[in-house]
Enzyme design. Structure first.
Site, short mmCIF file in Angstrom:
data_model
loop_
_atom_site.label_atom_id
_atom_site.label_comp_id
_atom_site.label_asym_id
_atom_site.label_seq_id
_atom_site.Cartn_x
_atom_site.Cartn_y
_atom_site.Cartn_z
N LYS A 115 0.75 -1.05 0.13
CA LYS A 115 0.04 -0.03 0.24
C LYS A 115 0.78 1.41 0.01
O LYS A 115 0.54 2.36 -0.62
CB LYS A 115 -1.20 -0.05 1.27
CG LYS A 115 -2.13 -0.84 1.01
CD LYS A 115 -3.37 -0.47 1.73
CE LYS A 115 -4.34 -1.33 1.36
NZ LYS A 115 -5.70 -1.37 1.96
N LYS A 199 -6.69 -8.21 -7.84
CA LYS A 199 -7.95 -8.66 -7.21
C LYS A 199 -8.92 -7.36 -7.32
O LYS A 199 -8.38 -6.30 -7.59
CB LYS A 199 -7.64 -8.60 -5.68
CG LYS A 199 -7.65 -7.56 -4.52
CD LYS A 199 -7.69 -7.84 -3.41
CE LYS A 199 -7.72 -6.44 -2.41
NZ LYS A 199 -8.08 -6.74 -1.15
N LYS A 202 -11.73 -1.72 -4.26
CA LYS A 202 -12.50 -0.46 -4.14
C LYS A 202 -11.80 0.53 -4.82
O LYS A 202 -12.15 1.70 -5.36
CB LYS A 202 -12.81 -0.17 -2.86
CG LYS A 202 -13.46 -1.16 -1.79
CD LYS A 202 -13.91 -0.36 -0.37
CE LYS A 202 -14.46 -1.41 0.56
NZ LYS A 202 -13.13 -1.58 1.43
#
Ligand code: AQP
Length: 339
Positions: A115, A199, A202
């Site tokens: 991230k 994947k 969002k």
């Protein structure tokens, strides 16, 4: 909430764009676990702000996740739905865990590396310490079971290490339990409609990469029609899906939504062109997600009602966690007022 059953804790971040992956990988399972566990389902707004969130959008997204839990079938009276920031025990215990966990442990967390990317120096301290807060989320209730996706297993391992170190450091051997993962079967990981190697997420900038829980039938149809595939028809057996991640993903979604396995889907569609399969998949998604999306819309149209559910859940969550936190403070040696 009945407390004689084992306790489940799980959370979803209100970071917008709730999608089919969140539903099949997490929320649907939350509904099923209600039979055998006492469940706390948390909208983890404090985790969400580890990366920037617009305040007004955060509020809306928090209500949207709570509405998705309810629309999918979580009973907020029999179980607990709340937002994390309304229960101070999470932050309070997280601070203590910041002092229990070792920097070396956090340095090994792959999600932080993913991230934060190449911009590590600019990442928030919260993003780095996120796993300590996740450990606090679970252990503030002494929850014993945690439904998680595979991407969260490393964080749960860390929660177990923190529990054990706390128990050892303070000579309180059974104080915190070792929480166990409730992992979903393979196939619960839903991939992007645009790239079978990534994947469904969002935060993917392309809305075409995911089916959002509040997409209408036309949007679902458009996204499935535009989903990446290859030119071959569907194979007759699952071995034929090995090198075909996009085909595997669409078959996996169909299997998950019908509660069957990929081999069952291929028994029906083996040899079929994608155009036919995509049509059937669209109908299935609309039938399964349509009522959830409609109920989410109805619930979010009345924010005061959702806020009242969250406040009620938070009060019940505080009633469980506050006495545990008081014990933690005693164990650590903090002086506190006695009631
Ligand atoms: N693609 C997925 N397939 C299966 N399960 C998934 N989950 C997320 N994506 C998929 C599961 O949804 C739960 C809630 O996730 P989260 O909101 O806490 O954060 P996340 O895992 O980081 O979800 P996203 O969608 O990928 O969000 P962003 O883009 O903000 O990082 C978890 O149980 C997760 O496993």
């Amino acid at each position: 909430m009945t407390t004689h059953k084992p306790l489940v804790f799980s959370g979803v971040q209100p970071t917008g764009n709730l999608h089919l992956g969140n539903y099949l990988g997490a929320i649907r399972n939350f509904v099923r676990l209600q039979q055998s566990y006492s469940c706390l389902y948390c909208v983890v707004d404090m985790h969400a702000i580890t990366v920037w969130q617009e305040p007004a959008e955060l509020r809306n997204a928090t209500r949207e996740v709570a509405s998705a839990f309810i629309a999918a079938g979580v009973d907020p009276k029999a179980h607990i739905i709340f937002n994390q920031s309304q229960v101070p025990s999470h932050a309070e215990l997280a601070w203590i865990f910041n002092c229990v966990a070792r920097i070396g442990w956090l340095n090994r967390m792959t999600q932080f590396k993913d991230k934060a990317g190449s911009n590590r120096e600019k990442a928030s301290v919260g993003l780095y310490a996120y796993p300590n807060l996740m450990a606090a989320d679970i252990l503030a209730y002494r929850a014993t079971h945690v439904p998680i996706g595979e991407d969260q297993t490393q964080h749960l391992e860390l929660a177990r290490d923190i529990a054990q170190k706390f128990n050892t450091d303070f000579s309180v051997p059974d104080f915190f339990p070792q929480p166990e993962a409730l992992l979903q079967p393979e196939g619960a990981r839903i991939m992007s409609l645009k790239d079978g190697a990534k994947k469904m997420s969002k935060s993917d900038p392309s809305d075409l990469s995911r089916i959002n829980l509040n997409d209408d039938a036309d949007t679902i149809a458009k996204k499935i029609r535009k989903a990446r595939t290859d030119p071959e028809p569907l194979p007759e057996a699952t071995e034929g899906l090995k090198e075909r991640p996009e085909a595997r993903n669409l078959v996996g979604i169909y299997a998950a939504l019908t509660d069957t396995r990929a081999e069952d889907v291929l028994r029906e569609f083996g040899g079929a062109e994608f155009s036919r399969f995509k049509g059937q998949l669209t109908d299935l998604c609309v039938v399964k997600l349509g009522p959830i999306g409609a109920e989410m819309k109805r619930l979010t149209a009345d924010p005061a009602h959702v806020d009242a559910i969250l406040a009620d859940g938070a009060a019940r969550a505080r009633a469980i966690s506050a006495p545990i936190l008081a014990e933690v403070y005693d164990v650590v040696g903090f002086i506190r007022a006695r009631s």
